[in-house]
Scaffold this active site. Structure first.
Site, PDB file in Angstrom:
ATOM      1  CE  LYS A  47      -4.297  -1.667   0.701  1.00 50.02           C
ATOM      2  NZ  LYS A  47      -5.471  -1.351  -0.144  1.00 50.02           N
ATOM      3  CE  LYS A  52       9.910   5.580   5.426  1.00 51.48           C
ATOM      4  NZ  LYS A  52      10.597   5.994   6.661  1.00 51.48           N
ATOM      5  CB  SER A  77      11.744  12.919   1.237  1.00 55.14           C
ATOM      6  OG  SER A  77      11.858  11.514   1.401  1.00 55.14           O
TER       7      SER A  77
END
Length: 320
Positions: A47, A52, A77
């Site tokens: 996903k 992350k 970022s």
């Protein structure tokens, strides 16, 4: 909070309905090249396109109702930003993301697509700007890597890898802030004591390498030049403690090796992998003589890329 393997297992159960159990892929070409068996955990297919999602979802689902009243905020970022926006959407709470003004356009678009409000700033100012916005909004900070709940979530990728592939001798993961590598270390050393855990870091941003070499956490490198935009952050305090206690290692890799690895994933494995995500393969190739005869697990951390690196990679391939 002292993290344990139980925290990783609890995170896996908590986030299971909201993430992909990503596949393991191999390459016969690479195995012949290295004289090893390499198993890639494809978090580029996760996903939001990166591992992350695991840490962000685990953290947001762990928050109480009162804690979420002002929403969540982070600085990133790109990949963690999109992950937190996705996680906030699961709970229906606001999400603010502080991003550097030179962030990849594809990552900015993704963050907006998941519904976050973006505040831009200079790369060196993002923590200060994030702190200011957090106070003004009354939001909860979900740090990209220096949060035990995030680390526990990231460790679920390795947990799945070890469930799917037995008897690994080595596991390799990219390292920037260290959330993925420290979570991987927790899972790997618990499921297979004595396993070698290696972080892959660009030479241009070698603070994690120097931190583990000296035993003292080093400051992030100022204004580095690297294609690995996802690995620019300095090693976090929480990950540093975990990595140091476990005796994890970090190997540095050249930009040429990084781009060659990303190109290999694309051309030979038909996988879209951002340069940061290809750091694991680059490290395995860099350590080829040490990998011979071993079973090696590699976590591909992400696949969000604008492909600006391709021209340079093709030019280097032609020169070779």
């Amino acid at each position: 909070m002292t993290l344990t393997f139980d925290d990783v297992r609890a995170a896996a159960e908590r986030i299971a309905p909201f993430i992909h159990r990503t596949p393991i892929m191999t390459s016969a070409t690479l195995d012949r090249e290295l004289g090893a068996q390499v198993f890639f955990k494809c978090e580029n297919l996760q996903k939001v396109g990166a591992f992350k999602a695991r840490g962000a979802v685990n953290t947001v689902l762990s928050l109480s109702g009162d804690e979420t009243r002002g929403g969540v905020i982070t600085h990133s970022s790109g990949n963690h930003a999109a992950a937190l926006a996705y996680a906030a959407g699961i709970r229906g709470i606001p999400c603010t993301v502080v991003m550097p003004d030179d962030a990849s356009a594809v990552k900015v678009t993704a963050v907006r697509g998941y519904g976050a409000e973006i505040v831009f700033c200079k790369q060196t100012e993002r923590e200060a700007v994030c702190d200011r916005e957090r106070r003004e909004r009354g939001a909860i900070l979900v740090h990209p890597f220096d949060d035990p709940r995030v680390v526990a979530g990231q460790g679920t990728a390795a947990l799945e890898l070890f469930h799917d592939v037995s008897d690994l001798d080595v596991v390799v993961a990219p390292v920037g802030g260290g959330g993925l590598l420290s979570g991987t270390t927790l899972a790997a050393t618990s499921m297979r004591p004595g396993i070698r855990v290696i972080g892959a870091e660009p030479e241009a941003v070698d603070d994690a390498f120097r931190s583990l070499q000296t035993g003292v956490r080093q400051p992030r490198v100022s204004n580095p030049t690297t294609w690995a935009d996802g690995l620019l952050t300095g090693l976090g305090e929480v990950p540093f403690g975990i990595l140091t206690a476990a005796g994890s290692e970090v190997v540095t890799i050249t930009e040429e090796a990084l781009l060659a690895a990303a190109l290999f994933h694309l051309q030979r494995m038909k996988l879209v992998v951002e340069p940061s995500g290809a750091a694991g393969l680059a490290a395995v190739r860099t350590m080829a003589t040490e990998m011979r005869g071993l079973r090696v697990g590699v976590i591909i951390s992400g696949g969000n890329t604008d492909f600006l690196w391709l021209e340079t990679a093709f030019a280097a391939q032609d020169d070779g």
